[in-house]
Design an enzyme around this catalytic site. Sequence first.
Site: not given
Length: 488
Positions: A171, A258
């Site tokens: 989501h 990341y």
Amino acid sequence: MSFKIAIIGAGSVGFTKKLFTDILCVPEFKDIEFALTDISEHNLQMIKAILDRIVEANRLPTRVTATTDRRKALEGARYVISCVRVGGLEAYADDIRIPLKYGIDQCVGDTICAGGILYGQRNIPVILDFCKDMREVAETNVKFLNYANPMAMNTWAAIEYGKVDTVGLCHGVQHGAEQIAEVLGAKSRQELDYVCSGINHQTWFIDLRLNGRKIGKDELVAAFEAHPVYSQQEKLRIDVLKRFGVYSTESNGHLSEYLPWYRKRPDEITRWIDMSDWIHGETGGYLRHSTETRNWFETEYPQFLQAASQPIDPGKRSNEHASHILEALETNRVYRGHFNVRNNGVITNLPQDAIIESPGFVDRFGINMAAGITLPEACAATCIASINVQRMSVHAAISGDIDLLKLAVLHDPLVGAVSTPEEVWQMVDEMVVAQAAWLPQYAHAVPAARERLSTSAVKTREWAGAARRSVRSIEELRAEKAALKQAG
């Protein structure tokens, strides 16, 4: 309509309830069967009681079963939904704790980075067991909807090695779009049209239109910097927007893990994160949040059960993809969303074997992806770095090759920005030994790893991280909720 949906990991009580009520918002689905399965009989009985209460309160013919026998739950299922966390919070705590000893400070640790890679090693053997059962006892063309992280690795393994029709669902895109609509002053989310593409948790809003008008980088930067809340909570995301030219779907804390630039030094971490909520970059923030949520649910269960007596309101159907996909496949009412699938040419400048997250349309013919998308070069470069780590991680999980696992961790962007090869080798040994109960494919490697740890000279430190908070008690959570309610 009458068909069967199996939910694996149904003991994720809050999320299972959301999926259940979403699906029952589709009028044609009232006669279906939900088969719940989990390794925890206790959690199964709690969620079954809640769902039974919903069925009773809404006078539905829907059938709900619950069993710890996964294969029985999968028998005859047309759809299988997974929301498992292999190893639970016990293994997850090691995903955060052990890398911290080597200077690797994670907010979530469930996608890549050291924690996410080991999470994938625990999940993938289990995912393949799911797929084997599906091939053998579910409907012939069963569709597997994976909600479990690490999304890309799990989906990659299920498609390439499990040989089951699989889509990964998240989501993050929806939440990012809600932020953008808010900062641009949209009266409703429907005014915002967007194309978002990349890989899970590194997806990029490459085309934005508000009431048909194209929104450029400068306008979006100005809108975020003027927002009284997001300008503080999303400092890192705004910085990436300024440099890359496009906004990332993922939260400030997730995105920071990341990339190799923002979490490699403690002073840099505190500069870019915000401590108003765990999701904005707190060290081990999601572990704390998950622990508090579990404790809260166990304590306040009678209230959750009582709330299940309320009528289902289709107007409150969530934006989770699962119910909308099932509705489109079964009724041919077309649904547009963002889905995790094998690339196969959808994104022109990412590897063909990668699991990408990109726009698609669903109808009775299946999920049809919009092909021919090209990412901005910086976005593609960032995604490719993660894809290479994901590929090695999947192959290591399948083969049980601990040397390949160490190479996967070594090539992780944040790990590489913080740790030396010697530290990575020892850290992986330590994590594999600590999590051996959930890593059957590495059983042969554990004795040698334990021996290496006993003679290693690599120094570590006990460190809570740059921005750690303690798990709050039930009393503290009650006081906070009461204060928020009083404030309005």
